[in-house]
Design a protein around this motif. Structure first.
Motif, PDB file in Angstrom:
ATOM      1  N   ALA A 125       4.494  -1.634  -7.009  1.00  0.00           N
ATOM      2  CA  ALA A 125       3.133  -1.174  -7.308  1.00  0.00           C
ATOM      3  C   ALA A 125       2.330  -1.001  -6.022  1.00  0.00           C
ATOM      4  N   GLU A 126       2.472  -1.936  -5.089  1.00  0.00           N
ATOM      5  CA  GLU A 126       1.758  -1.843  -3.824  1.00  0.00           C
ATOM      6  C   GLU A 126       2.214  -0.636  -3.005  1.00  0.00           C
ATOM      7  N   MET A 127       3.512  -0.354  -3.050  1.00  0.00           N
ATOM      8  CA  MET A 127       4.038   0.808  -2.343  1.00  0.00           C
ATOM      9  C   MET A 127       3.416   2.087  -2.926  1.00  0.00           C
ATOM     10  N   GLU A 128       3.347   2.167  -4.252  1.00  0.00           N
ATOM     11  CA  GLU A 128       2.759   3.341  -4.896  1.00  0.00           C
ATOM     12  C   GLU A 128       1.257   3.406  -4.633  1.00  0.00           C
ATOM     13  N   TRP A 129       0.593   2.256  -4.596  1.00  0.00           N
ATOM     14  CA  TRP A 129      -0.838   2.221  -4.314  1.00  0.00           C
ATOM     15  C   TRP A 129      -1.114   2.811  -2.933  1.00  0.00           C
ATOM     16  N   LYS A 130      -0.282   2.461  -1.955  1.00  0.00           N
ATOM     17  CA  LYS A 130      -0.457   2.989  -0.596  1.00  0.00           C
ATOM     18  C   LYS A 130      -0.303   4.511  -0.593  1.00  0.00           C
ATOM     19  N   HIS A 131       0.712   5.003  -1.289  1.00  0.00           N
ATOM     20  CA  HIS A 131       0.907   6.463  -1.369  1.00  0.00           C
ATOM     21  C   HIS A 131      -0.311   7.110  -2.027  1.00  0.00           C
ATOM     22  N   LYS A 132      -0.763   6.520  -3.124  1.00  0.00           N
ATOM     23  CA  LYS A 132      -1.907   7.057  -3.857  1.00  0.00           C
ATOM     24  C   LYS A 132      -3.141   7.097  -2.964  1.00  0.00           C
ATOM     25  N   THR A 133      -3.375   6.029  -2.220  1.00  0.00           N
ATOM     26  CA  THR A 133      -4.547   5.947  -1.343  1.00  0.00           C
ATOM     27  C   THR A 133      -4.494   7.019  -0.256  1.00  0.00           C
ATOM     28  N   ASP A 134      -3.339   7.213   0.339  1.00  0.00           N
ATOM     29  CA  ASP A 134      -3.195   8.241   1.373  1.00  0.00           C
ATOM     30  C   ASP A 134      -3.492   9.635   0.816  1.00  0.00           C
ATOM     31  N   ILE A 135      -2.952   9.924  -0.349  1.00  0.00           N
ATOM     32  CA  ILE A 135      -3.182  11.235  -0.974  1.00  0.00           C
ATOM     33  C   ILE A 135      -4.643  11.378  -1.389  1.00  0.00           C
ATOM     34  N   GLN A 136      -5.218  10.295  -1.944  1.00  0.00           N
ATOM     35  CA  GLN A 136      -6.625  10.330  -2.363  1.00  0.00           C
ATOM     36  C   GLN A 136      -7.536  10.616  -1.173  1.00  0.00           C
ATOM     37  N   ASN A 137      -7.252  10.011  -0.037  1.00  0.00           N
ATOM     38  CA  ASN A 137      -8.060  10.257   1.159  1.00  0.00           C
ATOM     39  C   ASN A 137      -7.980  11.713   1.596  1.00  0.00           C
ATOM     40  N   GLU A 138      -6.792  12.268   1.560  1.00  0.00           N
ATOM     41  CA  GLU A 138      -6.629  13.675   1.928  1.00  0.00           C
ATOM     42  C   GLU A 138      -7.350  14.580   0.924  1.00  0.00           C
ATOM     43  N   TYR A 139      -7.214  14.264  -0.342  1.00  0.00           N
ATOM     44  CA  TYR A 139      -7.865  15.025  -1.415  1.00  0.00           C
ATOM     45  C   TYR A 139      -9.384  14.970  -1.244  1.00  0.00           C
ATOM     46  N   ASN A 140      -9.908  13.765  -1.017  1.00  0.00           N
ATOM     47  CA  ASN A 140     -11.352  13.600  -0.855  1.00  0.00           C
ATOM     48  C   ASN A 140     -11.886  14.366   0.350  1.00  0.00           C
ATOM     49  N   ALA A 141     -11.114  14.408   1.412  1.00  0.00           N
ATOM     50  CA  ALA A 141     -11.553  15.100   2.626  1.00  0.00           C
ATOM     51  C   ALA A 141     -11.714  16.602   2.397  1.00  0.00           C
ATOM     52  N   MET A 142     -11.010  17.130   1.418  1.00  0.00           N
ATOM     53  CA  MET A 142     -11.091  18.567   1.122  1.00  0.00           C
ATOM     54  C   MET A 142     -12.347  18.942   0.349  1.00  0.00           C
ATOM     55  N   LEU A 143     -12.930  17.981  -0.346  1.00  0.00           N
ATOM     56  CA  LEU A 143     -14.000  18.281  -1.297  1.00  0.00           C
ATOM     57  C   LEU A 143     -15.359  17.905  -0.766  1.00  0.00           C
ATOM     58  N   ASP A 144     -16.354  18.650  -1.226  1.00  0.00           N
ATOM     59  CA  ASP A 144     -17.702  18.190  -0.980  1.00  0.00           C
ATOM     60  C   ASP A 144     -18.005  17.138  -2.067  1.00  0.00           C
ATOM     61  N   PRO A 145     -18.961  16.263  -1.839  1.00  0.00           N
ATOM     62  CA  PRO A 145     -19.218  15.161  -2.782  1.00  0.00           C
ATOM     63  C   PRO A 145     -19.491  15.605  -4.217  1.00  0.00           C
ATOM     64  N   GLU A 146     -20.222  16.710  -4.392  1.00  0.00           N
ATOM     65  CA  GLU A 146     -20.507  17.182  -5.745  1.00  0.00           C
ATOM     66  C   GLU A 146     -19.229  17.634  -6.444  1.00  0.00           C
ATOM     67  N   GLN A 147     -18.357  18.321  -5.752  1.00  0.00           N
ATOM     68  CA  GLN A 147     -17.107  18.792  -6.350  1.00  0.00           C
ATOM     69  C   GLN A 147     -16.232  17.603  -6.731  1.00  0.00           C
ATOM     70  N   PHE A 148     -16.226  16.561  -5.901  1.00  0.00           N
ATOM     71  CA  PHE A 148     -15.438  15.378  -6.208  1.00  0.00           C
ATOM     72  C   PHE A 148     -15.831  14.785  -7.552  1.00  0.00           C
ATOM     73  N   LEU A 149     -17.131  14.659  -7.782  1.00  0.00           N
ATOM     74  CA  LEU A 149     -17.610  14.096  -9.039  1.00  0.00           C
ATOM     75  C   LEU A 149     -17.243  14.987 -10.220  1.00  0.00           C
ATOM     76  N   LEU A 150     -17.307  16.281 -10.032  1.00  0.00           N
ATOM     77  CA  LEU A 150     -16.956  17.202 -11.110  1.00  0.00           C
ATOM     78  C   LEU A 150     -15.467  17.171 -11.411  1.00  0.00           C
ATOM     79  N   ASP A 151     -14.665  16.803 -10.420  1.00  0.00           N
ATOM     80  CA  ASP A 151     -13.214  16.869 -10.543  1.00  0.00           C
ATOM     81  C   ASP A 151     -12.605  15.575 -11.078  1.00  0.00           C
ATOM     82  N   MET A 152     -13.385  14.587 -11.387  1.00  0.00           N
ATOM     83  CA  MET A 152     -12.864  13.286 -11.782  1.00  0.00           C
ATOM     84  C   MET A 152     -12.332  13.250 -13.205  1.00  0.00           C
ATOM     85  N   ASP A 153     -12.531  14.248 -13.988  1.00  0.00           N
ATOM     86  CA  ASP A 153     -12.059  14.206 -15.384  1.00  0.00           C
ATOM     87  C   ASP A 153     -10.613  14.434 -15.541  1.00  0.00           C
TER      88      ASP A 153
END
Length: 153
Positions: A125-153
């Motif tokens: 689970a920790e190994m997958e959490w690390k992968h998820k966190t890395d991808i989430q950071n990259e994903y977040n860096a692509m978005l403006d804050p408003e788009q991030f909130l809209l994309d959470m569904d």
């Protein structure tokens, strides 16, 4: 709750197979995606699955004391609209996969607390959490804050 009917060898074998299947999925999806940056990210993710597989195979040898068995040939289905995927969609897809994997391992760990098997599930689970966190950071860096909130569904 029904007790788990598994053991560390079976868990590691399945985790290795999951990495192989995910590698195949990302590899084949990259062949259909037309957006260059999305194609590159898929190839990077596919390569990372090979690293994860090697790590799990090493863990298998440590825990079980022998080489893991040959894996099954993975079967993957590629979405029909894959040619339309952009980097945003690829990251979201990878994020969903890592989130599901982490949740599954944590759920299984809760069913066998304070055991060797539970510790193994938490490690995965920790190994997958690390992968998820890395991808989430990259994903977040692509978005403006408003788009991030809209994309959470």
């Amino acid at each position: 709750m029904k007790p788990l009917d598994t053991n560390p060898e079976e868990v590691l074998r399945k985790a290795i197979q999951d990495e192989i299947t995910t590698h195949e999925f990302y590899q084949r999806l990259s062949e259909r995606v037309e957006v260059a940056e999305a194609k590159k990210k898929l190839l990077d993710l596919a390569e990372l699955q090979l690293v994860h597989r090697a790590r799990l195979e090493r863990r298998y040898r440590e825990v079980i004391g022998r080489q893991p068995p040959d894996p099954e040939v993975p079967r993957v289905d590629i979405p029909l609209d894959a040619h339309e995927y952009d980097l945003h969609r690829v990251l979201k897809l990878a994020l969903e996969h890592e989130r599901d994997s982490e949740s599954n391992y944590r759920f299984l760990a809760e069913r066998v607390p304070d055991t060797e098997l539970g510790s193994l599930f938490l490690e995965l689970a920790e190994m997958e959490w690390k992968h998820k966190t890395d991808i989430q950071n990259e994903y977040n860096a692509m978005l403006d804050p408003e788009q991030f909130l809209l994309d959470m569904d």
